[in-house]
Write a protein that holds these residues in place. Structure first.
Motif, PDB file in Angstrom:
ATOM      1  N   ILE A  45       0.370  -1.216  -0.132  1.00  0.00           N
ATOM      2  CA  ILE A  45       0.039   0.437  -0.040  1.00  0.00           C
ATOM      3  C   ILE A  45       0.441   1.619   0.324  1.00  0.00           C
ATOM      4  O   ILE A  45       0.322   2.488  -1.050  1.00  0.00           O
ATOM      5  N   SER A  46       1.892   1.015   0.601  1.00  0.00           N
ATOM      6  CA  SER A  46       2.473   2.487   1.007  1.00  0.00           C
ATOM      7  C   SER A  46       3.764   1.964  -0.166  1.00  0.00           C
ATOM      8  O   SER A  46       4.591   3.795  -0.197  1.00  0.00           O
ATOM      9  N   LYS A  47       4.530   1.366  -0.698  1.00  0.00           N
ATOM     10  CA  LYS A  47       5.123   1.553  -2.577  1.00  0.00           C
ATOM     11  C   LYS A  47       4.982   1.314  -2.973  1.00  0.00           C
ATOM     12  O   LYS A  47       5.777   1.922  -4.108  1.00  0.00           O
ATOM     13  N   VAL A  48       3.681   0.861  -3.629  1.00  0.00           N
ATOM     14  CA  VAL A  48       3.032   0.467  -4.809  1.00  0.00           C
ATOM     15  C   VAL A  48       2.654   1.231  -5.583  1.00  0.00           C
ATOM     16  O   VAL A  48       1.330   1.462  -5.286  1.00  0.00           O
ATOM     17  N   LYS A  49       2.259   1.911  -6.838  1.00  0.00           N
ATOM     18  CA  LYS A  49       1.062   2.974  -6.898  1.00  0.00           C
ATOM     19  C   LYS A  49       0.341   2.267  -7.634  1.00  0.00           C
ATOM     20  O   LYS A  49       0.182   1.213  -8.811  1.00  0.00           O
ATOM     21  N   GLY A  50      -0.735   2.712  -6.743  1.00  0.00           N
ATOM     22  CA  GLY A  50      -2.240   2.423  -7.807  1.00  0.00           C
ATOM     23  C   GLY A  50      -3.108   1.344  -6.513  1.00  0.00           C
ATOM     24  O   GLY A  50      -3.696   1.005  -6.930  1.00  0.00           O
ATOM     25  N   ILE A  51      -1.843   0.585  -5.659  1.00  0.00           N
ATOM     26  CA  ILE A  51      -2.714  -0.262  -4.994  1.00  0.00           C
ATOM     27  C   ILE A  51      -3.124  -0.040  -3.346  1.00  0.00           C
ATOM     28  O   ILE A  51      -2.205   1.096  -2.889  1.00  0.00           O
ATOM     29  N   GLY A  52      -4.401  -0.159  -3.458  1.00  0.00           N
ATOM     30  CA  GLY A  52      -4.545   0.306  -2.166  1.00  0.00           C
ATOM     31  C   GLY A  52      -5.153  -1.471  -0.789  1.00  0.00           C
ATOM     32  O   GLY A  52      -5.180  -2.056  -1.380  1.00  0.00           O
ATOM     33  N   PRO A  53      -5.786  -0.688   0.508  1.00  0.00           N
ATOM     34  CA  PRO A  53      -6.228  -1.963   0.969  1.00  0.00           C
ATOM     35  C   PRO A  53      -6.664  -3.211   0.298  1.00  0.00           C
ATOM     36  O   PRO A  53      -6.604  -3.834   0.283  1.00  0.00           O
ATOM     37  N   GLN A  71      -8.680   3.125   4.981  1.00  0.00           N
ATOM     38  CA  GLN A  71      -8.144   3.760   4.924  1.00  0.00           C
ATOM     39  C   GLN A  71      -6.830   3.845   4.315  1.00  0.00           C
ATOM     40  O   GLN A  71      -5.410   3.099   5.249  1.00  0.00           O
ATOM     41  N   SER A  72      -6.290   4.161   2.618  1.00  0.00           N
ATOM     42  CA  SER A  72      -4.699   3.618   2.316  1.00  0.00           C
ATOM     43  C   SER A  72      -3.902   4.872   3.244  1.00  0.00           C
ATOM     44  O   SER A  72      -2.692   3.962   3.993  1.00  0.00           O
ATOM     45  N   SER A  73      -4.624   5.627   4.121  1.00  0.00           N
ATOM     46  CA  SER A  73      -3.345   6.845   4.865  1.00  0.00           C
ATOM     47  C   SER A  73      -2.802   6.247   5.920  1.00  0.00           C
ATOM     48  O   SER A  73      -2.273   6.090   6.445  1.00  0.00           O
ATOM     49  N   LEU A  74      -3.990   5.028   6.593  1.00  0.00           N
ATOM     50  CA  LEU A  74      -4.080   4.872   7.780  1.00  0.00           C
ATOM     51  C   LEU A  74      -3.094   3.336   7.201  1.00  0.00           C
ATOM     52  O   LEU A  74      -2.362   2.480   8.387  1.00  0.00           O
ATOM     53  N   CYS A  75      -3.501   2.598   6.509  1.00  0.00           N
ATOM     54  CA  CYS A  75      -3.213   0.988   6.664  1.00  0.00           C
ATOM     55  C   CYS A  75      -2.180   1.085   6.049  1.00  0.00           C
ATOM     56  O   CYS A  75      -1.278  -0.574   6.352  1.00  0.00           O
ATOM     57  N   SER A  76      -1.361   2.050   5.553  1.00  0.00           N
ATOM     58  CA  SER A  76      -0.139   2.291   5.041  1.00  0.00           C
ATOM     59  C   SER A  76       1.101   2.342   5.852  1.00  0.00           C
ATOM     60  O   SER A  76       2.530   2.567   5.788  1.00  0.00           O
TER      61      SER A  76
END
Length: 357
Positions: free
Chosen positions: A227-235, A276-281
């Motif tokens: 989630i934090s390092k691969v573009k376009g990947i979310g939870p 949420q991506s911002s938290l899951c990352s």
């Protein structure tokens, strides 16, 4: 190549119900009822899986070491795991009745796992964002695998015109950037928080990012990295990849069907939120994992759908799979089939709709 011809007689198993929701089946084509044929490649030729009543027949040619053949067959069919139905009695009453009803509707569902085609599973999952898996993703994957089956990463280098031969949807155009990002994953690992890097155990120099994410590190750590390092990947896409390429059935992709079913049946009394991506990352979902891996606990874990469903333990991924099948057949977001739904007596959404009408 080695020729295989194997017959199995598993308990409580349905091949089509198992394959239909699984991204592993994106490497197959359903040729007729209960018969699935894998797209030919250097590794597989004429490889088919067929079910007739209680028997499952696997035939074809494979170019893998003989000691891996049994692992391949059991992983891809989902038969590596015993029937999940046998574990329902361990679940709390809040979820037990739902699991019992869903498993009666869709008996014999397992979780297939890809051992040798993780890159292809990754592609299928990336293409599935905000679109219909059955209608569009299977069609796109058939075109991709017929042309790039021996190396789907070649998609990184093809022209826009070649991409348009697959389709013109934004999912296909965005796929190239995501594939570029995952192949360069090793360059971003040094920037991870210390509490994540300590789990890499000197594996920063990775040759296969897909294998690295699936089996080399804990899935909770792999999820944060994706989630934090691969573009376009979310939870959801991160969880879908890990559920389909590792043997961790406690992973739960939160899709539209899961959210809709949980909300309409009101399985939780409190207001719940989607991941949420911002938290899951940055965080993990449960206290046990937080303590074990020394990764910070998410601040919304008490109100997050994913964290709540993880309370099902090893049945969490199976529950999500059942809600996918149920959501497509009955509990659709738009135009749900409430009148014929087996849950309507217990459904908050249906009862509320009747009062309003």
């Amino acid at each position: 190549m080695k020729t295989i011809n194997i017959t199995l007689e598993p308990e409580c198993y349905d091949l089509s119900l198992t394959f239909k929701p699984s991204f592993v089946s994106s490497t197959y084509k359903r040729v007729k009822k209960n018969v699935w044929k894998k797209f030919d490649s250097q590794m597989f030729r004429g490889f088919t899986v067929k079910q007739e009543k209680t028997h499952v027949f696997i035939k074809g040619n494979v170019s893998i070491d003989r000691e891996w053949i049994e692992d391949l067959i059991f992983a891809e069919t989902g038969l590596w795991h015993a029937p999940f139905e046998y574990e329902i009695h361990r679940v709390s009453k809040k979820f037990r009745w739902v699991l019992e009803e869903l498993s009666h509707l869709y008996p014999g569902v397992r979780i297939p796992v890809s051992l040798f085609e993780r890159d292809k599973i990754f592609v299928a999952i990336c293409l599935s964002k905000r679109t219909d898996y059955e209608v569009f993703v299977r069609s796109w994957m058939e075109k991709i695998l017929k042309k790039y089956n021996d190396n789907v990463l070649d998609l990184i280098y093809v022209s826009k015109e070649d991409l348009f031969e697959i389709g013109t949807s934004y999912q296909i155009l965005n796929l190239v950037d995501t594939l570029k990002s995952v192949t360069m994953l090793h360059k971003g690992l040094k920037d991870l928080p210390t509490y994540i890097k300590e789990h890499l155990q000197g594996q920063e120099h990775i040759s296969d990012p897909f294998k690295f994410l699936s089996i080399a590190i804990p899935p909770q750590v792999a999820r944060i990295i994706l989630i934090s390092k691969v573009k376009g990947i979310g939870p959801k896409t991160a969880d879908s990849y890990l559920l389909n390429t590792s043997f961790h059935t406690d992973i739960t992709p939160v899709d539209t069907h899961l959210k809709t079913v949980i909300t309409r049946l009101k399985l939780f009394s409190e207001v719940i939120k989607a991941p949420q991506s911002s938290l899951c990352s940055k965080y993990t979902c449960t206290k046990d994992v937080s303590r074990k891996l020394r990764v910070p606990l998410c601040p919304i874990s008490n109100n997050c759908i994913r964290a709540k469903v993880l309370g099902l333990g090893k049945l969490a991924g199976w529950f999500q799979t059942l809600t996918y099948l149920f959501g497509r057949e009955y509990c659709r977001k738009n135009k749900p089939r409430c009148n014929t739904c087996p849950f309507k007596k217990d459904c908050n959404y249906f009862n509320l709709s009747r009062k309003i009408s």
